[in-house]
Write a protein that holds these residues in place. Sequence first.
Motif, PDB file in Angstrom:
ATOM      1  N   VAL A 241       1.104  -1.269   0.115  1.00 37.62           N
ATOM      2  CA  VAL A 241       0.167   0.011  -0.112  1.00 37.62           C
ATOM      3  C   VAL A 241       0.668   1.222   0.108  1.00 37.62           C
ATOM      4  N   GLN A 242       0.531   2.417  -1.433  1.00 36.74           N
ATOM      5  CA  GLN A 242       1.556   3.108  -0.930  1.00 36.74           C
ATOM      6  C   GLN A 242       0.830   4.623  -0.938  1.00 36.74           C
ATOM      7  N   PRO A 243       0.425   6.238  -0.798  1.00 37.20           N
ATOM      8  CA  PRO A 243       0.209   6.831  -0.756  1.00 37.20           C
ATOM      9  C   PRO A 243      -0.238   7.268  -2.536  1.00 37.20           C
ATOM     10  N   VAL A 244      -0.577   7.254  -2.637  1.00 32.95           N
ATOM     11  CA  VAL A 244      -1.444   7.612  -4.336  1.00 32.95           C
ATOM     12  C   VAL A 244      -0.385   9.149  -4.736  1.00 32.95           C
ATOM     13  N   HIS A 245       0.019   9.708  -4.365  1.00 33.45           N
ATOM     14  CA  HIS A 245       1.141  10.023  -4.790  1.00 33.45           C
ATOM     15  C   HIS A 245       2.760   9.952  -5.718  1.00 33.45           C
ATOM     16  N   ARG A 246       2.386   8.595  -4.901  1.00 30.24           N
ATOM     17  CA  ARG A 246       4.084   7.706  -5.532  1.00 30.24           C
ATOM     18  C   ARG A 246       3.419   6.994  -6.711  1.00 30.24           C
ATOM     19  N   LEU A 247       2.329   6.486  -6.458  1.00 31.37           N
ATOM     20  CA  LEU A 247       1.382   5.553  -7.659  1.00 31.37           C
ATOM     21  C   LEU A 247       1.585   6.363  -8.931  1.00 31.37           C
ATOM     22  N   LEU A 248       0.717   7.590  -8.518  1.00 29.71           N
ATOM     23  CA  LEU A 248       0.877   8.772  -9.549  1.00 29.71           C
ATOM     24  C   LEU A 248       1.949   9.459 -10.929  1.00 29.71           C
TER      25      LEU A 248
END
Length: 611
Positions: A241-248
């Motif tokens: 699970v990662q914060p959304v900004h890292r996935l983006l």
Amino acid sequence: MNTYDLHDDDDVEDLDMEAESVSVWPRMEPFLLGALQVSPPSKLSLHYLRKMATYVRTRDGCFPSLGWSMWRHIACGKLQLPEDIAWLYFETFDLLLGHTPEERLERAECLSQCSDKSELNQQRTKLSVDTLQFLLFLYIQQLNRVSLRTSLIGEEWPSHRTRSPSPSDREAKTSSQNKNWDDQAHLSFVQSHLAEILELLVEPGQLSQSGQALRDCQISLEAVRSLGLLLEGSVCQGRVVQPVHRLLTKGPLQTQAGYSSHSHSFPLHKLLSCLQQSLTLNPFGMTACLRSGKKLAWAQQVEGAMKRAKIARNTHMAPPGSRMVLMSQVFKQTLAKTSDKLTGTKIKIHRCSDAFIYLLSPLRSVSVDKCRDTTVVLGPVETSVHIHGCQNVRLVCAARRIVIGASSSCTIHALTPTRPLLLPGNTDITLGPFHTFYPSLEDHMASVGLAVVPNVWDQPLLLGAEGLNPSPNASSSQDPSCYHLLPPAEFHMLVVPFNMEGDSCEVPGGLPPLYQAAVDEKQRRIQNWQKTVMEARLNKEQKKKFQELVELKFHQWLLETGHRLELDSLIPPTLTSLKDSNGTATGTAQVNDDRRPLRNGRPVGQSPLAC
């Protein structure tokens, strides 16, 4: 202050996401713990939040961090909110932050030394929050806004995006007390309001005169980081699970979202489209737990009333911030557990009746929903305990916040550093001091950062249905007579009827003087009774008859008060300790030599000795 970064950038491995799909979902905690379960003030609508977003970015001392003083100025001076309510929102947001137990204990020490409102305000001015995250937090208060159409026709008319619910979905919907627990409502809210959420993150120079974002505007990476309050995700197969900004900013979503590593920004329309396509239901939410969660083992779950009980958990597969235990329909049974499986979990206790539930571990949050004639004794709760739609429930807990709504004839024995929140719909609520302990209680309190002071269990904040009202003294749509403080003459100590390991041997912080005096008076009456019996110099036959009479009266009292059920349920078919051989606590009591659980130093079910 990037409050909701779950990992440091250096600590996260670079994942090859090119060949894998990426899922993004709403985080549960902001909706569960952050959205107050009342319709928000009109001044927290998007129109006013847009104005606030522009104001905080163009004034010194408001961005990127917003202190209490500036928020009070905005809330009271611009939004016309009462100061107590402004603090309520600020304090609620603080519940979500990742403060260490040591930090919370240090703050409690400072607050305990405040002797007046001026000194209290000085301590509050030391606090600040991430400005953009706080804006998003204020926006999600709309989760519980009641629209005119909904109030007239019920559920919203199905849209083209609505799919037919599966049986598991319907079960989740039925068992949800409100939108705060309903992960499907969280997803629907984000899907419906994502454009407005992103608009709040746009810098003022890229807004139209009406305050709306222009189509070709950009959102900076720093602004997108604040979305970590509401969204997280993972590469589906990796499940990290990662914060959304890292996935983006990596893999396939980087291209879809249009992220530029040169300008460190996203085109608004591409970011919106990318997130809408990636949004999915929280894989660690209540729906998934009901569908595929494991059962939680209890020692007495084989016969009789326990057949109807449903107890599920996702602690075997969920990350630390998403672990939950769901308990439903426990009926005429005593359940007790102290276990690492409970530590740090969110607990939902739903539709239980005539039950006695002891969860003696440090917990993250607890909801008691639609229960009746039930006693719930909790270990320390790091965030909040919410009681909703309950009747004749007795709750005993130390928690950072207590919230009570739409309940009647409930008694709350609490140790809490924040004012208990009384939401609309309550009648005959009794507030009393925390009045029990178990051996490891103080260690558990320290582990979640709860101190014994300040303790404001007797200073509730009443929130009216027609807007939030700061105190019982203000004109309020909620009748202050909906609650009362427990009269000392009716006060009794509660003894946890299980033997456990630990050093706590008294109520943390002691009892308030009036209640301690009441306990002392009852103890004197017992001593006088014992003295009277001894001085009567009864012979053996008289002692036997007198003992029989006392036993009879005692058992009549047990039946009349309903305590007989509680005592009977403490005598299990197989007597074991509260922890089994695997270290997992069970629903049975460790007993003394005569094979009965102890309460007040004597076997449960045995009357006070007459002589």
